[in-house]
Each structure stands twice: as C-alpha cells, then as structure tokens.
Enzyme design. Structure first.
Site: not given
Ligand code: ATP
Ligand code: LTN
Length: 331
Positions: A111, A195, A198
């Site tokens: 990040k 990955k 969001k």
């Molecule tokens: P950001 O992009 O804001 O960091 P993010 O999409 O990675 O957010 P988080 O809020 O960090 O989402 O994660 C929420 C939950 O979803 C966590 O348990 C995380 O491990 C899971 N998660 C996020 N992205 C994935 C993915 N691509 N596949 C599986 N699980 C995911």
C-alpha cells in the site's frame, strides 16, 4: 464454545473476491460458535477516503453482512468505532509490536510503495496493531479471512505470545486463522497474476454490478493458451481462477469442477461460470436492496455495539490490570 471473529474494511465496493474469500463463509460459523463480525471503519481511514463515500460504504457493508445470511440473533454485527475499547486496547498493544516487524508487513509495503514517506500516515504503518486489538478484545479462537490476511493474524499471535510470556499465560487468547480450501485468493479477471481487490478496480466483479456487466466481465476474462479447461495455476492462471470461482460458488472441489468441464470449449465454460455467479449474486442483491431501503441494518448495528461492548470491556480491564494500570473503582 469457540469464538469466531472477522471484519472487512469499508474502503469501497465489495468484490467477488471479498465475497468468496470471506463474506460468504461467515454465516457457516453461526450455528456452532459465537460469532462477532464487524465493520473495520477505523481501518478504512488508514488511506485517504471521502467522508460521504466512507459512510455509504459502511451502510453497504452492514447490508451485505445481513444479505449474506448472517443472522443478527446469532451473530453480533457492529462497527469497530462504536466500541471504543478497540482504540483503547490499541494504545496498549502498540508498545509490544516493533518498527522492524511492522515495516516488513506485505500489506504495508504494497500500500505504501508508491507513496512518499511524508504522505504515509502512522495508521497505515500501525494497521496490524489495531487489527491485533480487534481480535484479542473478543478472546477470538478462530479468525476466518482470505489468504492476504494470514500475516496479520500471525503477527497477532506473536504479540499474544509476547504479552502472555510477560504478564501470565491467561492474559490473552491465542487466535488461529482459518482460510477456505478453495477461493482464499481470487485473482483479477483482467490480470490473473494479481489479487482481485476493491481498491484496484480493474478486472474486478463488484457485488453491486448489474447482471449484464457481471456476464460481460466474465466472458471477457483473460484466459490462457490451449483449449483444455484444467486447473494449472502456473501455466493457466486465468482458467484456474475461473475454475476456483465456479467451485467456490457451487461449493464443490476443484477436481469436481474440472470433471464437470471436461470437453468444454473456453467460451461455453465461461458462460457456465457466468450463470453460476449471476444466480448467486441476483438473490444476494435483492436482499441487499431491501435491507438498504428498510434501514434494518441500523438497529442491528446498535444492538451489536452494545453486545460487543460487554465482552470488549471485560478484556480491556483484564489487560489494563495485567500491565499495571490502576483500577480506580476497585483498588
Ligand atoms: P483493499 O483493496 O481496500 O485493501 P480488499 O479488497 O483487499 O481491500 P479487505 O477489506 O482487505 O479487501 O478484505 C476483506 C476480506 O476479503 C479479507 O478477509 C480478505 O482476505 C478477503 N479478500 C480480499 N480480497 C480477496 C481475494 N481477491 N480473494 C479472496 N479473498 C479476498
Ligand atoms: N485487515 C482486514 C480487516 C480487519 C480484520 C480485523 C479481519 C480488521 N481487523 C480483525 C479479521 C480480524 C481486511 O479485511 N483487510
């Protein structure tokens, strides 16, 4: 009875990755354990975010929790900021996590990699401290998360061990992470080597996308050379990702999904993956909309905060006593 705790930060529209890796599974624990699911709103402030956008994301996430099948009678659903004990325990725990280990965290490195030092907030650096506080505050045994969060649960275990060694083995409960066998890391549809996330919307399916868009995104997902629908992460990352999505939605193993698609062409395979995702999301979106319109998430969050506080305040007292703060009501 096992205590299960997890949270998601309201930083943007939830993706299919969040759904498959985390959200979809929270309800699986509510009949056998004591479940605490919260909205990590303080964590959402670790990168700049517009206030109205954040507030809307919080409403959305509360509605998504309920739409996913979490039952507020069984699970305690709340916002992190409505239970001030998170921030208070954070102030204690920050003294037991160190600069070196925090600067080695993958999430922090990713990040902050394109940011100047002068723009990196302390909260982003100290993210794992607050997350450790979130977890230990509820004496959580199990933390269901996607693969990318394992490191954060591991550093929580380190701090628990450190504190217990110093102040006694019953000061904090040692948590374990739980990831799904299938779908712990859903990849981007436009680049299956990164990955689905969001905050990086290229190649994501969002839980609020209309069904036409969902279909279009899946049909135009990057695939690989060859024509066989086979799980091979190295050589066929695109196909493997779509197989994983299908298997998670249908709740079958990768092998079963592969067997189902023997002899399929890529185009027909994608069509069936799209059908499966659309069937799941359509129902989910209807429930979500109804919850947003009725605002039924509000009493749920209020009651959740009250229930969460009961547990959180006890743990905080225990830790305050252990480290030597004076209890002015019971000295
Ligand atoms: P950001 O992009 O804001 O960091 P993010 O999409 O990675 O957010 P988080 O809020 O960090 O989402 O994660 C929420 C939950 O979803 C966590 O348990 C995380 O491990 C899971 N998660 C996020 N992205 C994935 C993915 N691509 N596949 C599986 N699980 C995911
Ligand atoms: N970092 C998590 C959100 C989160 C969390 C937690 C998850 C904050 N505190 C405690 C499990 C337990 C994420 O989803 N990125």
């Amino acid at each position: 009875m096992a205590r299960i705790l997890s949270g998601i930060k309201p930083t943007g529209n939830l993706t299919l990755g969040n759904y498959i890796g985390a959200l979809k599974h929270f309800k699986d624990f509510q009949d056998s354990g004591e479940v605490y699911i919260f909205i990590a709103d303080l964590h959402a402030l670790t990168l700049p975010i517009d206030p109205e956008f954040l507030r809307n994301n919080i409403r959305d996430l509360a509605a998504f929790y309920l739409a996913s099948g979490l039952d507020p009678k069984k699970a305690t659903i709340f916002t992190q900021s409505s239970v001030p004990e998170h921030a208070e325990l954070n102030a204690i725990l920050q003294n037991y996590l160190y600069m070196g280990e925090l600067s080695r965290m993958t999430q922090f490195k990713e990040k902050s990699k394109n940011m100047k030092d002068s723009a990196i907030g302390l909260g982003l650096f100290a993210y794992p401290v607050l997350m450790a506080a979130d977890i230990v505050l509820y004496d959580a045994d199990i933390v269901p998360v996607g693969e990318d969060q394992i490191q954060h649960v591991e550093i929580t275990r380190d701090v628990v061990n450190r504190i217990n060694k110093r102040y006694g083995k019953d000061t904090l409960v040692l948590p374990n992470y739980k990831i799904n066998k299938v779908g712990a890391r859903i990849m981007s549809l436009s680049d299956p080597t990164v990955k689905m996330s969001k905050s990086d919307p290229k190649g994501d399916i969002f839980l609020r996308d209309d069904m036409k868009t969902v279909r279009k995104k899946i049909m135009s997902a990057v695939t690989d050379l060859g024509s066989e629908v086979k799980y091979d992460k190295e050589n066929k990352p695109g196909i493997s990702n779509l197989l994983t999505i299908y298997a998670s939605i249908k709740e079958v193993s990768i092998e079963e999904a592969e067997a189902h698609f023997v002899g399929y062409r890529y185009g027909d395979f994608k069509r069936e993956v799209a059908d499966a995702v659309v069937a799941e999301l359509e129902l989910f979106q209807q429930r979500y909309q109804q919850i947003i319109d009725s605002k039924e998430y509000l009493p749920v969050l209020r009651e959740g905060a009250a229930r969460a506080k009961l547990i959180a305040s006890k743990t905080l007292k225990r830790v305050q006593n252990a480290v030597g703060l004076l209890d002015i009501d019971n000295d």
